[in-house]
Design an enzyme around this catalytic site. Structure first.
Site, PDB file in Angstrom:
ATOM      1  N   LYS A 167       0.854  -1.188   0.000  1.00  0.00           N
ATOM      2  CA  LYS A 167       0.000   0.000   0.000  1.00  0.00           C
ATOM      3  C   LYS A 167       0.896   1.247   0.000  1.00  0.00           C
ATOM      4  CE  LYS A 167      -1.568   2.800   2.666  1.00  0.00           C
ATOM      5  NZ  LYS A 167      -1.348   3.924   1.709  1.00  0.00           N
ATOM      6  N   GLY A 218       7.222   5.354   7.466  1.00  0.00           N
ATOM      7  CA  GLY A 218       6.501   6.623   7.362  1.00  0.00           C
ATOM      8  C   GLY A 218       6.821   7.490   8.558  1.00  0.00           C
ATOM      9  N   SER A 219       5.908   8.398   8.852  1.00  0.00           N
ATOM     10  CA  SER A 219       6.184   9.377   9.905  1.00  0.00           C
ATOM     11  C   SER A 219       5.940   8.775  11.297  1.00  0.00           C
ATOM     12  CB  SER A 219       5.287  10.595   9.710  1.00  0.00           C
ATOM     13  OG  SER A 219       3.954  10.210   9.872  1.00  0.00           O
ATOM     14  N   THR A 220       6.539   9.373  12.285  1.00  0.00           N
ATOM     15  CA  THR A 220       6.367   8.896  13.652  1.00  0.00           C
ATOM     16  C   THR A 220       4.900   8.992  14.116  1.00  0.00           C
ATOM     17  OG1 THR A 220       8.675   9.265  14.173  1.00  0.00           O
ATOM     18  CG2 THR A 220       7.163   9.243  16.041  1.00  0.00           C
ATOM     19  N   THR A 222       2.148   8.666  12.382  1.00  0.00           N
ATOM     20  CA  THR A 222       1.376   7.563  11.791  1.00  0.00           C
ATOM     21  C   THR A 222       1.863   6.231  12.363  1.00  0.00           C
ATOM     22  OG1 THR A 222       1.248   8.890   9.787  1.00  0.00           O
ATOM     23  CG2 THR A 222       0.460   6.647   9.620  1.00  0.00           C
ATOM     24  N   GLY A 223       3.164   6.136  12.632  1.00  0.00           N
ATOM     25  CA  GLY A 223       3.718   4.912  13.241  1.00  0.00           C
ATOM     26  C   GLY A 223       3.038   4.608  14.575  1.00  0.00           C
ATOM     27  N   GLU A 240       9.591   1.849  10.666  1.00  0.00           N
ATOM     28  CA  GLU A 240      10.726   2.691  10.245  1.00  0.00           C
ATOM     29  C   GLU A 240      10.180   4.100  10.155  1.00  0.00           C
ATOM     30  OE1 GLU A 240      13.741   1.836  10.010  1.00  0.00           O
ATOM     31  OE2 GLU A 240      13.754  -0.319   9.694  1.00  0.00           O
ATOM     32  N   CYS A 274      14.684  10.087   5.202  1.00  0.00           N
ATOM     33  CA  CYS A 274      14.574   9.905   6.651  1.00  0.00           C
ATOM     34  C   CYS A 274      15.918  10.138   7.317  1.00  0.00           C
ATOM     35  CB  CYS A 274      14.050   8.513   6.962  1.00  0.00           C
ATOM     36  SG  CYS A 274      14.985   7.194   6.168  1.00  0.00           S
ATOM     37  N   GLU A 370      11.339  17.486  12.463  1.00  0.00           N
ATOM     38  CA  GLU A 370      11.850  16.971  11.192  1.00  0.00           C
ATOM     39  C   GLU A 370      11.322  17.826  10.044  1.00  0.00           C
ATOM     40  OE1 GLU A 370      10.176  13.257   9.649  1.00  0.00           O
ATOM     41  OE2 GLU A 370      12.196  12.655   9.056  1.00  0.00           O
TER      42      GLU A 370
HETATM   43  P1  NAD Z   1       3.025   9.124   6.532  1.00  0.00           P
HETATM   44  O1  NAD Z   1       3.214   8.588   7.891  1.00  0.00           O
HETATM   45  O2  NAD Z   1       2.131  10.272   6.340  1.00  0.00           O
HETATM   46  O3  NAD Z   1       2.503   7.990   5.527  1.00  0.00           O
HETATM   47  C1  NAD Z   1       3.164   6.762   5.352  1.00  0.00           C
HETATM   48  C2  NAD Z   1       2.178   5.731   4.880  1.00  0.00           C
HETATM   49  O4  NAD Z   1       1.242   5.449   5.925  1.00  0.00           O
HETATM   50  C3  NAD Z   1       1.346   6.103   3.687  1.00  0.00           C
HETATM   51  O5  NAD Z   1       1.257   4.998   2.818  1.00  0.00           O
HETATM   52  C4  NAD Z   1      -0.006   6.426   4.293  1.00  0.00           C
HETATM   53  O6  NAD Z   1      -1.083   6.269   3.395  1.00  0.00           O
HETATM   54  C5  NAD Z   1      -0.076   5.404   5.400  1.00  0.00           C
HETATM   55  N1  NAD Z   1      -1.034   5.674   6.470  1.00  0.00           N
HETATM   56  C6  NAD Z   1      -1.699   6.828   6.760  1.00  0.00           C
HETATM   57  N2  NAD Z   1      -2.485   6.666   7.849  1.00  0.00           N
HETATM   58  C7  NAD Z   1      -2.313   5.392   8.277  1.00  0.00           C
HETATM   59  C8  NAD Z   1      -2.822   4.633   9.375  1.00  0.00           C
HETATM   60  N3  NAD Z   1      -3.658   5.150  10.254  1.00  0.00           N
HETATM   61  N4  NAD Z   1      -2.411   3.349   9.493  1.00  0.00           N
HETATM   62  C9  NAD Z   1      -1.524   2.809   8.635  1.00  0.00           C
HETATM   63  N5  NAD Z   1      -1.002   3.489   7.582  1.00  0.00           N
HETATM   64  C10 NAD Z   1      -1.381   4.763   7.396  1.00  0.00           C
HETATM   65  O7  NAD Z   1       4.512   9.439   6.034  1.00  0.00           O
HETATM   66  P2  NAD Z   1       4.953  10.221   4.727  1.00  0.00           P
HETATM   67  O8  NAD Z   1       4.654  11.658   4.944  1.00  0.00           O
HETATM   68  O9  NAD Z   1       4.399   9.509   3.534  1.00  0.00           O
HETATM   69  O10 NAD Z   1       6.519   9.972   4.765  1.00  0.00           O
HETATM   70  C11 NAD Z   1       7.454  10.813   5.354  1.00  0.00           C
HETATM   71  C12 NAD Z   1       7.919  10.259   6.685  1.00  0.00           C
HETATM   72  O11 NAD Z   1       8.468   8.958   6.503  1.00  0.00           O
HETATM   73  C13 NAD Z   1       9.043  11.058   7.308  1.00  0.00           C
HETATM   74  O12 NAD Z   1       8.805  11.224   8.682  1.00  0.00           O
HETATM   75  C14 NAD Z   1      10.276  10.199   7.097  1.00  0.00           C
HETATM   76  O13 NAD Z   1      11.330  10.443   8.004  1.00  0.00           O
HETATM   77  C15 NAD Z   1       9.698   8.840   7.227  1.00  0.00           C
HETATM   78  N6  NAD Z   1      10.566   7.856   6.590  1.00  0.00           N
HETATM   79  C16 NAD Z   1      11.212   6.958   7.377  1.00  0.00           C
HETATM   80  C17 NAD Z   1      12.091   6.040   6.798  1.00  0.00           C
HETATM   81  C18 NAD Z   1      12.830   5.033   7.638  1.00  0.00           C
HETATM   82  O14 NAD Z   1      13.307   4.051   7.092  1.00  0.00           O
HETATM   83  N7  NAD Z   1      12.935   5.199   8.940  1.00  0.00           N
HETATM   84  C19 NAD Z   1      12.288   6.034   5.418  1.00  0.00           C
HETATM   85  C20 NAD Z   1      11.606   6.971   4.658  1.00  0.00           C
HETATM   86  C21 NAD Z   1      10.737   7.870   5.249  1.00  0.00           C
END
Ligand code: NAD
Length: 467
Positions: A167, A218-220, A222-223, A240, A274, A370
């Protein structure tokens, strides 16, 4: 040809569609199928059905399919790269590197196996640790490296016998869909599937009882939600997440050599990495020299459409992030001194000039949070202890760098940084055989390396009485 979802072996339309915007123009250039809840449930059911057969194939046969997939992607590297630049923005050369990186990840994992380990063998007993696949994996990815970040999940999950639902982020779905199209002729139905959403299906996947593992990048914030949704079924997960990596320059460093590395580390992929350099600590006696070099490098950068030759920095990937980064710049302008950049470029694309900021207090937003954009705060220090303390004073702990002409000092400082990865005199090198992941709120779990494979398996101890 229209983009399609891959569900249960069939390339199909979405229940509705979403417009995909090219960030270099600010205009939609393609339409992607959007899945609804029913299609997501269909994909989960298909992945569950496909799992026993795929797991039973064994490593050798799965390896053959993964090599075949790697070759099929390699044959279409130009299609993938162009599409990646169009949807994500990065310069075409970097897009090509990302696609080839995805191929390399598949090629790295394809021949690997996880063999049972005998933990104890005596005349009276044998204790063996085995590992078996978990089942359905949801691979949820962000928009900065849509293909590579998917592949470091997909390859280890598939080779160990799991089935995977990808996804992608709603603003960069197309390379994932193209991967689905390429994989549809190679992998059995349900083994790999693609779902595109509008940020609404991630939660469904992470709480569904038939999804065994959520591998999330993704972002912290959402994590944290993923962690919450996984709790009900005690699902396995890898997170991650975000970072706010510090670069610490020691007083013996050669600024002329280090500055281009810092600048590249902060602006590659328009700072949307990231592990980008997100704040720099430099001795006060060297801050003018460093800023002068960074300003020069910012002046030389070519910001533009990634499809145009010569572009070194592409646009910010989406409008929301573009506005967020401009907000960081306005905050920084009020509290510090902008010595380079500090503005968006004219036009409809989401372009931001590489921006260097000095004289900021430690509690400025650009230092604490960030930025995920080409905007770099440069902070002075007199005492190295103080710099290490300030670098560690963060809720994040993803990466970091130390720059010095004395390797022993570099290792000593690196050994005190509370992060998952710290580089000395290098940066952004993530070999597939080396595990990677975050400390503190930058994540839980490991990707890449054998650990990244084991993450998709359940250990089982078989304890046997002999004789
Ligand atoms: P995001 O958290 O907004 O979205 C990431 C993904 O999560 C998307 O596919 C989104 O549709 C999905 N999502 C949204 N709501 C959700 C939920 N409730 N449950 C599950 N999934 C959901 O992040 P972004 O803005 O797309 O990415 C940027 C962030 O990602 C930055 O904080 C960056 O540092 C981080 N990042 C981390 C790494 C790593 O390996 N640590 C690598 C790349 C990016």
């Amino acid at each position: 040809m229209p983009y399609e979802l891959l569900i249960d072996g069939a390339l199909i339309d979405g229940a509705s569609s979403i417009e995909v915007v090219n960030p270099a123009s600010g205009r939609a250039f393609a339409s992607a199928p959007r899945a609804d809840e029913g299609q997501a449930l269909q994909a989960i059911a298909a992945a569950k059905r496909a799992f026993p057969g795929w797991a039973a194939l064994g490593f050798a046969e799965r390896s053959r399919r993964l090599h075949e997939l790697a070759e099929a992607i390699r044959l279409r590297v130009d299609d993938f790269a162009r599409l990646l630049t169009q949807e994500q923005g990065k310069p075409l050369k970097e897009a090509r590197q990302e696609v080839l990186g995805a191929v390399a990840a598949l090629t790295y994992y394809a021949p690997l196996t996880l063999q049972p380990r005998v933990l104890r063998e005596t005349p009276t007993e044998r204790i063996i640790e085995q590992r078996y696949p978990l089942g359905v994996v949801a691979a949820i990815t962000p928009w900065n490296y849509p293909l590579l970040l998917l592949m470091v999940k997909l390859a280890p999950a598939l080779i160990t016998g799991n089935t995977v639902i990808a996804k992608p982020a709603p603003t960069t779905p197309l390379t994932t869909l193209l991967l689905g199209e390429v994989a549809s002729g190679i992998l059995p139905p349900g083994v790999f599937q693609t779902l595109v959403d509008q940020n609404d299906l991630g939660a469904l996947l992470s709480r569904h009882p038939d999804v065994a593992h959520v591998s999330f990048t993704g972002s912290t914030p959402t994590g944290r939600k993923v962690l919450g949704s996984a709790a009900d079924t005690l699902k396995r997960f890898t997170l991650e997440l975000g970072g706010n990596d510090a670069a610490i320059i020691l007083d013996d460093a050669d600024i002329a050599k280090v500055a281009p590395r810092i600048f590249g580390g902060a602006t590659t992929n328009a700072g949307q990495i990231c592990l980008a350099v997100k704040r720099v600590y430099v001795p006060n006696s060297m801050i003018d020299a460093l800023c002068a070099e960074l300003v020069r490098l910012a002046g030389e950068a070519v910001v533009g459409d990634g499809l145009e030759q010569g572009t070194t920095i592409g646009p910010i990937q989406n409008r929301a992030q573009f506005e967020k980064v401009l907000g960081f710049i306005e905050d920084a302008r009020a509290q510090g001194t902008i010595v380079a950049g500090g503005k968006a470029l004219a036009g409809d694309g989401y372009f931001i000039a590489p921006t260097i900021v000095r004289d900021l207090p430690d509690d400025a937003r650009l230092v604490r949070e960030e930025q995920f954009g080409p905007v770099l705060p440069v902070l002075g220090y007199d005492d190295l202890e103080d710099a290490i303390g300030r670098a560690n004073d963060s809720e994040y702990g993803l990466g970091g760098t130390v720059w010095t002409s004395n390797i022993d000092r570099g290792i000593a400082v690196a050994s005190r940084i509370e992060s998952g990865t710290v580089w000395v005199n290098k940066h952004l090198e993530l070999p597939f055989d080396v595990p990677f992941g975050g400390a503190k709120q930058s994540g839980i779990g490991r990707q890449q390396g054998i650990e990244g494979m084991e993450d998709f398996t359940q250990p089982r101890i078989v304890n046997v009485a002999l004789g």
